[in-house]
Write an enzyme that holds these catalytic residues in place. Structure first.
Site, PDB file in Angstrom:
ATOM      1  N   ASP A  29      -1.147  -5.996  -0.262  1.00 43.89           N
ATOM      2  CA  ASP A  29      -1.572  -5.405   1.009  1.00 43.89           C
ATOM      3  C   ASP A  29      -3.078  -5.179   1.031  1.00 43.89           C
ATOM      4  OD1 ASP A  29       0.526  -5.075   2.784  1.00 43.89           O
ATOM      5  OD2 ASP A  29       1.184  -3.178   1.897  1.00 43.89           O
ATOM      6  N   LYS A  84      -1.430  -9.343   2.755  1.00 44.90           N
ATOM      7  CA  LYS A  84      -0.704  -8.911   3.964  1.00 44.90           C
ATOM      8  C   LYS A  84      -1.580  -7.917   4.703  1.00 44.90           C
ATOM      9  CE  LYS A  84       3.136  -6.043   3.845  1.00 44.90           C
ATOM     10  NZ  LYS A  84       2.669  -4.858   4.570  1.00 44.90           N
ATOM     11  N   GLU A  94      -1.716  -5.388   8.541  1.00 44.02           N
ATOM     12  CA  GLU A  94      -0.935  -4.840   9.651  1.00 44.02           C
ATOM     13  C   GLU A  94      -1.630  -5.095  10.994  1.00 44.02           C
ATOM     14  OE1 GLU A  94      -0.154  -0.681   8.923  1.00 44.02           O
ATOM     15  OE2 GLU A  94       0.793  -1.091   6.987  1.00 44.02           O
ATOM     16  N   ASP A 143       0.841  -1.206   0.000  1.00 39.80           N
ATOM     17  CA  ASP A 143       0.000   0.000   0.000  1.00 39.80           C
ATOM     18  C   ASP A 143       0.877   1.256   0.000  1.00 39.80           C
ATOM     19  OD1 ASP A 143       0.873  -0.188   2.604  1.00 39.80           O
ATOM     20  OD2 ASP A 143      -1.124  -0.021   3.516  1.00 39.80           O
ATOM     21  N   SER A 144       2.215   1.062   0.001  1.00 39.54           N
ATOM     22  CA  SER A 144       3.126   2.193  -0.232  1.00 39.54           C
ATOM     23  C   SER A 144       2.907   2.757  -1.635  1.00 39.54           C
ATOM     24  CB  SER A 144       4.586   1.751  -0.059  1.00 39.54           C
ATOM     25  OG  SER A 144       4.847   0.569  -0.789  1.00 39.54           O
ATOM     26  N   GLU A 158       8.830  -4.155  10.707  1.00 39.35           N
ATOM     27  CA  GLU A 158       9.297  -2.878  10.158  1.00 39.35           C
ATOM     28  C   GLU A 158       9.858  -1.976  11.250  1.00 39.35           C
ATOM     29  OE1 GLU A 158       6.581  -0.981   7.458  1.00 39.35           O
ATOM     30  OE2 GLU A 158       7.783   0.849   7.337  1.00 39.35           O
TER      31      GLU A 158
HETATM   32  O1  KIV Z   1       3.554  -1.133   1.660  1.00 33.41           O
HETATM   33  C1  KIV Z   1       4.737  -1.502   1.716  1.00 33.41           C
HETATM   34  O2  KIV Z   1       5.562  -1.210   0.842  1.00 33.41           O
HETATM   35  C2  KIV Z   1       5.126  -2.309   2.871  1.00 33.41           C
HETATM   36  C3  KIV Z   1       6.592  -2.562   3.054  1.00 33.41           C
HETATM   37  C4  KIV Z   1       7.258  -1.349   3.547  1.00 33.41           C
HETATM   38  C5  KIV Z   1       6.836  -3.715   3.925  1.00 33.41           C
HETATM   39  O3  KIV Z   1       4.315  -2.715   3.628  1.00 33.41           O
END
Ligand code: KIV
Length: 258
Positions: free
Chosen positions: A77, A107, A109, A38-39, A176
């Site tokens: 994510d 994934k 959090e 989600d980055s 992280e």
């Molecule tokens: O969204 C992302 O890029 C991440 C990584 C920083 C692990 O969750």
């Protein structure tokens, strides 16, 4: 298999990718896992946080990466607000990602707070990767992006959460921005692989944001980030050359026309 890599002591290399072209290159280079993170909210859409990205956006990015990848495992994510409310909503979000993007895993959090969601997604046969430590979707709770779990209470909770995620059946967990000593301890106490970002070398693998390690992003410069290239300067140089060639009538030349 990732767990076998951990057993053999072979480190796992993971990078983000959000589009077809980059994912083609990253997969071709031999990466083990591609994270459609989600980055994307930051590096693709220019938002300050990961909060604004939607499920539809993540499905779009996931499906683009899927079309490119021939060998790596693809993890997408679950974006903010699509799994925290209740486990049914979490399951529906995960199902949409799996059905519409055709990827391998999701994934999310958090630890005990999202355990019910993790269990429900896993019970539908969808592999889940956990993410603990600095969890950027909770930035408004933390207030900063500094190192997490430096104090004893937070470190203990992180260790408990990691154990809970493993017991629930997660196939891996991302840690992280936490102290390297703590990350090593967690990695040694779990049988599932621990992938670190800013978590030192004692874990089972590493992940970086592709645009950061390639030097496309400029402002983001945490200590853990190793830049393998300065693509910002390279691309800028190429674009400047193109502009100059167009303006000076150098491009196109005789051989570049019909
Ligand atoms: O969204 C992302 O890029 C991440 C990584 C920083 C692990 O969750």
């Amino acid at each position: 298999m990732l767990s076998e890599m951990k057993l053999r002591g072979e480190k796992i290399a993971m990078l983000t990718a959000y589009d077809y072209s980059m994912a083609t290159i990253v997969d071709n280079a031999g990466i083990d896992i591609i994270l459609v993170g989600d980055s994307a909210s930051n590096v693709m859409a220019g938002h300050e946080t990961t909060l604004p990205i939607t499920l539809e956006h993540m499905i779009y990015h996931g499906a683009s990466v899927r079309r490119a990848v021939k060998r790596a495992l693809i993890v997408v994510d679950l974006p903010f607000g699509t799994y925290q409310g209740n486990s049914k909503e979490a399951l529906n979000s995960a199902i949409r990602i799996m059905k519409e993007a055709h990827v391998d895993a999701v994934k999310l959090e958090g630890g005990c707070e999202v355990l019910e969601s993790v269990n429900r997604i896993l019970s539908a046969g969808i592999p889940v990767m956990g993410h603990l430590g600095l969890t950027p979707q909770s930035i408004h709770k933390f207030g900063t992006y500094t190192v997490r779990a430096k104090d004893k209470a937070e470190a203990e909770k992180l260790k408990e959460d990691a154990k809970l995620l493993e017991e629930a059946g997660c196939f891996a967990v991302v840690l992280e921005k936490i102290p390297a000593k703590l990350a090593r301890e967690v990695a040694e106490s779990l049988t599932i692989p621990v992938i670190g970002i800013g978590a030192g070398s004692g874990v089972d693998g590493q992940v970086l944001v592709l645009h950061d390690m390639l030097g496309i992003t400029q402002e983001f410069s945490p200590r853990f980030l190793r830049r393998y290239h300065n693509l910002f300067a390279e691309i800028k140089g190429a674009v400047s050359n193109y502009i100059q060639d167009v303006k000076t009538l150098d491009f196109p030349n005789e051989r570049e026309q019909y």
